[in-house]
Enzyme design. Structure first.
Site, PDB file in Angstrom:
ATOM      1  N   PHE A  42      -1.122  -3.820   3.322  1.00 17.40           N
ATOM      2  CA  PHE A  42       0.237  -3.467   3.729  1.00 17.40           C
ATOM      3  C   PHE A  42       0.631  -4.355   4.914  1.00 17.40           C
ATOM      4  O   PHE A  42      -0.154  -4.546   5.839  1.00 17.40           O
ATOM      5  CB  PHE A  42       0.277  -1.990   4.114  1.00 17.40           C
ATOM      6  CG  PHE A  42       1.659  -1.455   4.330  1.00 17.40           C
ATOM      7  CD1 PHE A  42       2.465  -1.120   3.254  1.00 17.40           C
ATOM      8  CD2 PHE A  42       2.160  -1.289   5.604  1.00 17.40           C
ATOM      9  CE1 PHE A  42       3.745  -0.620   3.448  1.00 17.40           C
ATOM     10  CE2 PHE A  42       3.443  -0.789   5.812  1.00 17.40           C
ATOM     11  CZ  PHE A  42       4.236  -0.453   4.734  1.00 17.40           C
ATOM     12  N   ASP A  84      -7.298   2.373   6.925  1.00 18.16           N
ATOM     13  CA  ASP A  84      -5.942   2.903   6.868  1.00 18.16           C
ATOM     14  C   ASP A  84      -5.884   3.872   5.682  1.00 18.16           C
ATOM     15  O   ASP A  84      -6.102   3.465   4.532  1.00 18.16           O
ATOM     16  CB  ASP A  84      -4.945   1.742   6.707  1.00 18.16           C
ATOM     17  CG  ASP A  84      -3.498   2.197   6.813  1.00 18.16           C
ATOM     18  OD1 ASP A  84      -3.214   3.366   6.503  1.00 18.16           O
ATOM     19  OD2 ASP A  84      -2.649   1.367   7.189  1.00 18.16           O
ATOM     20  N   TYR A 106       3.932  11.243   6.806  1.00 16.87           N
ATOM     21  CA  TYR A 106       5.120  11.491   5.969  1.00 16.87           C
ATOM     22  C   TYR A 106       4.933  11.191   4.496  1.00 16.87           C
ATOM     23  O   TYR A 106       5.852  11.369   3.716  1.00 16.87           O
ATOM     24  CB  TYR A 106       6.322  10.699   6.502  1.00 16.87           C
ATOM     25  CG  TYR A 106       6.051   9.215   6.722  1.00 16.87           C
ATOM     26  CD1 TYR A 106       6.097   8.316   5.675  1.00 16.87           C
ATOM     27  CD2 TYR A 106       5.740   8.741   7.989  1.00 16.87           C
ATOM     28  CE1 TYR A 106       5.835   6.978   5.877  1.00 16.87           C
ATOM     29  CE2 TYR A 106       5.487   7.400   8.208  1.00 16.87           C
ATOM     30  CZ  TYR A 106       5.535   6.517   7.149  1.00 16.87           C
ATOM     31  OH  TYR A 106       5.266   5.197   7.358  1.00 16.87           O
ATOM     32  N   LYS A 107       3.759  10.725   4.096  1.00 13.46           N
ATOM     33  CA  LYS A 107       3.546  10.419   2.673  1.00 13.46           C
ATOM     34  C   LYS A 107       3.016  11.677   1.986  1.00 13.46           C
ATOM     35  O   LYS A 107       3.730  12.652   1.881  1.00 13.46           O
ATOM     36  CB  LYS A 107       2.654   9.191   2.547  1.00 13.46           C
ATOM     37  CG  LYS A 107       3.404   7.942   3.029  1.00 13.46           C
ATOM     38  CD  LYS A 107       2.574   6.684   3.084  1.00 13.46           C
ATOM     39  CE  LYS A 107       3.469   5.518   3.531  1.00 13.46           C
ATOM     40  NZ  LYS A 107       2.700   4.329   3.920  1.00 13.46           N
ATOM     41  N   ARG A 166       6.685   1.495  -8.984  1.00 14.68           N
ATOM     42  CA  ARG A 166       5.618   2.343  -8.460  1.00 14.68           C
ATOM     43  C   ARG A 166       6.053   3.802  -8.570  1.00 14.68           C
ATOM     44  O   ARG A 166       7.167   4.152  -8.185  1.00 14.68           O
ATOM     45  CB  ARG A 166       5.404   1.946  -7.004  1.00 14.68           C
ATOM     46  CG  ARG A 166       4.305   2.649  -6.299  1.00 14.68           C
ATOM     47  CD  ARG A 166       4.122   2.094  -4.903  1.00 14.68           C
ATOM     48  NE  ARG A 166       5.179   2.571  -3.987  1.00 14.68           N
ATOM     49  CZ  ARG A 166       5.039   2.634  -2.667  1.00 14.68           C
ATOM     50  NH1 ARG A 166       3.920   2.239  -2.096  1.00 14.68           N
ATOM     51  NH2 ARG A 166       6.025   3.078  -1.919  1.00 14.68           N
TER      52      ARG A 166
HETATM   53  C1  LIG Z   1       3.270   3.429   4.873  1.00 18.76           C
HETATM   54  C2  LIG Z   1       2.181   2.621   5.486  1.00 18.76           C
HETATM   55  C3  LIG Z   1       2.159   2.366   6.854  1.00 18.76           C
HETATM   56  C4  LIG Z   1       3.315   2.792   7.694  1.00 18.76           C
HETATM   57  O1  LIG Z   1       3.203   2.511   9.037  1.00 18.76           O
HETATM   58  P1  LIG Z   1       4.291   3.123  10.046  1.00 18.76           P
HETATM   59  O2  LIG Z   1       3.939   2.571  11.347  1.00 18.76           O
HETATM   60  O3  LIG Z   1       4.165   4.620   9.960  1.00 18.76           O
HETATM   61  O4  LIG Z   1       5.649   2.707   9.566  1.00 18.76           O
HETATM   62  C5  LIG Z   1       1.057   1.709   7.384  1.00 18.76           C
HETATM   63  N1  LIG Z   1       0.053   1.302   6.589  1.00 18.76           N
HETATM   64  C6  LIG Z   1       0.066   1.491   5.255  1.00 18.76           C
HETATM   65  C7  LIG Z   1      -1.058   1.020   4.419  1.00 18.76           C
HETATM   66  C8  LIG Z   1       1.133   2.145   4.669  1.00 18.76           C
HETATM   67  O5  LIG Z   1       1.164   2.329   3.351  1.00 18.76           O
END
Ligand SMILES: *Cc1c(COP(=O)(O)O)cnc(C)c1O
Length: 415
Positions: free
Chosen positions: A131, A202, A227-228, A374
């Site tokens: 990501f 992560d 939030y996921k 997705r």
């Molecule tokens: C959604 C996501 C994030 C989001 O990071 P934020 O700082 O909360 O915006 C980070 N890492 C991964 C792998 C994600 O899928």
């Protein structure tokens, strides 16, 4: 060729729903009529408990009790209380997880801590398709340190050969946000340790979706999103885990006052709190944190393994129908459920337009560039009949090229 796959009818899907012991969880969520929501991996749906809790925190705690609430409603320790609840979902002991800031900022802390512990090493290993924020934060930290740290980005199959004895830290996302492919956290962590490196995992697409056992994997640090699949609401705070063996002398570079051992002593010099509290920086966002806390009620008494098993069956119903009706559409997600998160991704050049056409028919998935559609499979609120219908909608749109209209190709700011 394998045996022909048995297709599901809508009746089969409905029978699976009737037999599903997790079906009652759906009523814990507020879901709009006429929508099939396949984006819970990006923004989880609204648990009903959140509405009442946020209203209470706003009206009674903030409105009436005002600043006294830091003590009387224990706002000050909410990050650790929520952290301990999340710990239970990711195989972490009490006192090893807290909730603070965003995932990006927690990545910065975790990477910094790992680099402190490996002062003689200069390499950060990650995956080329990680990501973006994970990669950007690592690049920014390397620049800030100005000590010649380099980021070694490799394809997943190259990880073992990339983890050499000059590697300080291996930074990986357990479940890939595009494909849904899942790493072997335990094997990679063991290998990284053999080579003298530390690991940052992560868990953005893992927490609340796949059974994670940080203790068994011997992970050093982990971060993830609220939030996921945890359904904490837009911009919900993130969590951070530090393995117990790293708690001695624990410190991270964002020396905020609430990470101090005695924040209300207002001392001149920074002294980190002992243990996981040292991960805190500034004042916690109480409204968001209360929302996340209430959202976690959904998981009370529910096994993540059971949720994942349902997600796997949702995958089978969805993929079987899509593949039967749209032969040749390329499945990007692994077929082996062990090596997959709770999502399904297909590749198609006009993926963006297809997703928009689906949304116009009430089926909400999302697009990840350049060509991935997705679909998140959140088993707490999705029914088998929902994914069966979603597959039919996707198939119709593909067969009739319904996506091929200008209004479905205009890109919005957030995709
Ligand atoms: C959604 C996501 C994030 C989001 O990071 P934020 O700082 O909360 O915006 C980070 N890492 C991964 C792998 C994600 O899928």
């Amino acid at each position: 060729m394998g045996q022909p796959v048995r297709r599901f009818t809508l009746g089969d899907a409905e029978a699976l729903d009737i037999a599903d012991d997790l079906a009652p969880l759906r009523s814990l969520f507020e879901l709009p009529d006429g929508v099939i929501y396949l984006d819970g991996n990006s923004l989880g749906a609204l648990p009903r408990s959140v509405k009442a809790r946020v209203a209470d925190v706003v009206e009674r705690q903030w409105g009436q009790d005002l600043i006294r609430s830091w003590n009387t409603h224990d706002w000050i320790d909410l990050p650790s209380r929520v952290g301990n609840r999340i710990a239970g979902l990711i195989g972490a002991p009490e006192g090893t997880v807290t909730v603070a800031d965003s995932t990006s900022i927690n990545l910065f802390k975790a990477l910094s801590m790992a680099l402190y512990l490996r002062p003689d090493r200069r390499v950060i290993v990650s995956e080329a398709g990680n990501f973006p924020t994970d990669v950007y934060i690592a690049q920014g930290l390397a620049d800030l340190l100005g000590q010649g740290h380099v980021l070694r980005l490799v394809e997943p199959g190259q990880l073992a050969s990339a983890i050499t004895r000059d590697v300080a830290v291996v930074l990986l996302t357990e479940v890939n946000y595009r494909s849904g492919a899942r790493h072997d956290m335990r094997a990679l962590t063991t290998y990284a340790h053999e080579m003298g490196a530390l690991t940052v995992w992560d868990l953005a697409h893992s927490a609340g979706a796949v059974p994670v056992d940080l203790t068994a994997a011997r992970a050093d640090y982990a971060v993830g999103c609220g939030y996921k699949f945890l359904n904490g609401g837009p911009g919900a705070p993130s969590f951070i885990y530090v393995a117990p063996e790293h708690h001695h002398g624990l410190r991270q570079p964002l020396n905020g006052w609430l990470g101090h051992d005695a924040p209300f002593a207002f001392e001149t010099d920074y002294r980190p709190a002992l243990g996981i509290e040292a991960m805190r920086v500034g004042t916690p966002p109480i409204l968001s944190m209360a929302a996340l806390d209430a959202a976690l009620d959904v998981f009370d008494g529910v096994s993540i393994a059971r949720l994942k098993a349902k997600a796997d069956m949702l995958f089978d119903v969805f993929v079987t129908e899509v593949e039967a009706q749209v032969p040749g559409l390329e499945l990007v997600s692994p077929r082996d459920p062990v090596w997959r998160g709770s999502q399904v991704s297909f590749r198609f050049p006009e993926a963006y337009a297809v997703v928009q056409a689906m949304i116009s028919r009430g089926v909400i998935g999302d697009f990840r560039g350049p060509d991935i559609m997705r679909f998140g499979l959140a088993p707490a609120y999705l029914r088998y009949a929902d994914v069966w219908r979603a597959a039919s909608v996707l198939a119709q749109i593909m067969r009739r090229s319904e996506w091929d209209r200008p209004e479905f190709k205009a890109r919005a700011k957030v995709v």
